[in-house]
Scaffold this motif. Sequence first.
Motif, mmCIF file in Angstrom:
data_model
loop_
_atom_site.group_PDB
_atom_site.id
_atom_site.type_symbol
_atom_site.label_atom_id
_atom_site.label_comp_id
_atom_site.label_asym_id
_atom_site.label_seq_id
_atom_site.Cartn_x
_atom_site.Cartn_y
_atom_site.Cartn_z
ATOM 1 N N GLN A 1 14.513 7.230 -6.362
ATOM 2 C CA GLN A 1 15.353 6.461 -5.197
ATOM 3 C C GLN A 1 14.167 5.622 -4.526
ATOM 4 N N SER A 2 12.804 6.128 -4.109
ATOM 5 C CA SER A 2 11.911 5.424 -3.491
ATOM 6 C C SER A 2 11.488 4.202 -4.172
ATOM 7 N N ILE A 3 11.356 4.318 -5.462
ATOM 8 C CA ILE A 3 10.943 3.236 -6.769
ATOM 9 C C ILE A 3 11.950 2.231 -6.355
ATOM 10 N N LYS A 19 4.212 -5.540 -12.267
ATOM 11 C CA LYS A 19 3.677 -5.708 -13.578
ATOM 12 C C LYS A 19 2.213 -4.375 -13.479
ATOM 13 N N LYS A 20 1.696 -4.446 -12.067
ATOM 14 C CA LYS A 20 0.517 -3.718 -11.823
ATOM 15 C C LYS A 20 0.947 -2.096 -11.635
ATOM 16 N N LEU A 21 1.744 -2.270 -10.930
ATOM 17 C CA LEU A 21 2.381 -0.680 -10.281
ATOM 18 C C LEU A 21 3.290 -0.106 -11.324
ATOM 19 N N GLN A 39 0.952 -1.108 0.053
ATOM 20 C CA GLN A 39 0.110 -0.035 0.094
ATOM 21 C C GLN A 39 0.750 1.423 0.068
ATOM 22 N N SER A 40 1.920 1.248 0.877
ATOM 23 C CA SER A 40 2.764 2.517 0.858
ATOM 24 C C SER A 40 3.610 2.478 -0.382
ATOM 25 N N PHE A 41 3.665 1.550 -1.131
ATOM 26 C CA PHE A 41 4.452 1.573 -2.535
ATOM 27 C C PHE A 41 3.570 2.242 -3.345
ATOM 28 N N ALA A 42 2.223 1.795 -3.415
ATOM 29 C CA ALA A 42 1.242 2.484 -4.423
ATOM 30 C C ALA A 42 1.038 3.923 -4.355
ATOM 31 N N ARG A 43 0.831 4.229 -2.642
ATOM 32 C CA ARG A 43 0.711 5.498 -2.533
ATOM 33 C C ARG A 43 1.911 6.428 -2.942
ATOM 34 N N MET A 44 3.075 6.184 -2.951
ATOM 35 C CA MET A 44 4.205 6.881 -3.277
ATOM 36 C C MET A 44 4.245 6.857 -4.650
#
Length: 319
Positions: free
Chosen positions: A293-295, A312-314, A280-285
């Motif tokens: 850098q976060s990716i 693949k989705k994100l 969820q944090s990944f998707a919000r970012m």
Amino acid sequence: MKRINNLYQRICSVENLQLADSIARKGKLNQPGVTRHDRNRDRNIQQLHEMLIGKTYNTSQYTTFTIYEPKERIIFRLPYFPDRIVHHAVMNILEPIFVSAFTSDTYSCIKKRGIHAAATAVKFALKDLQGTQYCLKLDIKKFYPNVDHEVLKQLLRRKIKDQDLLWLLDGIIDSADGLPIGNYLSQYFANFYLTYFDHWLKEDLQVKYYFRYADDMVILSDSKSYLHQVLDQIRNYLQEKLKLTVKNNYQIFPVNSRGIDFVGYVFRHTHIRLRKSIKQSFARMLASNKNPQSIASYRGWAVHCNSKNLLKKLLNETV
């Protein structure tokens, strides 16, 4: 276990203090404390050397701030000079000594034994399908605030006999209640506080599958009743020897029905997923700020588990 002497002079040496300064400043060159120190860098290092040799050094006043992710915590902060340099100077010498005392089942704040090493070890253990049918997962109630200073000092004296070094460590330990989160030395003190407990579990109880990251622990077995027995023994050991309490949210469960939520992943015998909160944090970012850098950081998490569909989705990519 052999006790070690003649360490303090190595910690106090100008060369070690210079090395500590160069390590402590990495990634922090623009911080006010570093820039202030750099105005009189050589003089400060010499002054710190004299303070340590003369035993006039005392831990400075802490400042605190609060973080709210992943959970609310009070973070303690010391000045860069002299305190953070002192902590690094201590660990330049003590780190290999501490690490030599740790069991191979300890993964927090140890070089080459971080989150992904812990994940790899759990994944390997789960190949023993019969021997890992059940999981005991537990942690310690307010571990850092509840570390007892006198117990920690006595544990250190089982490993170290250098009285000058023990004077320095005692002063740092007594500078705040418990172990202040944010202190560079606190993470090593925390690991060391539990290291004889680790040895007891592995050598006396003969627990085969045991993994600890800070105070988060996972034990695997083929028997649910055996794990209940181990839990009772752990409770007694922690209370009697370390003055700690097992948090009431402990779990004993079949691995196949729930999966093991540990070090950011959920482990099953057939596959590993990222913990839901991390996804969820990944998707919000990505939705708010596609920081490269976060990716890269999140991708680093994802590539250590079964994440092809997630990436693949994100990110519209596969691994």
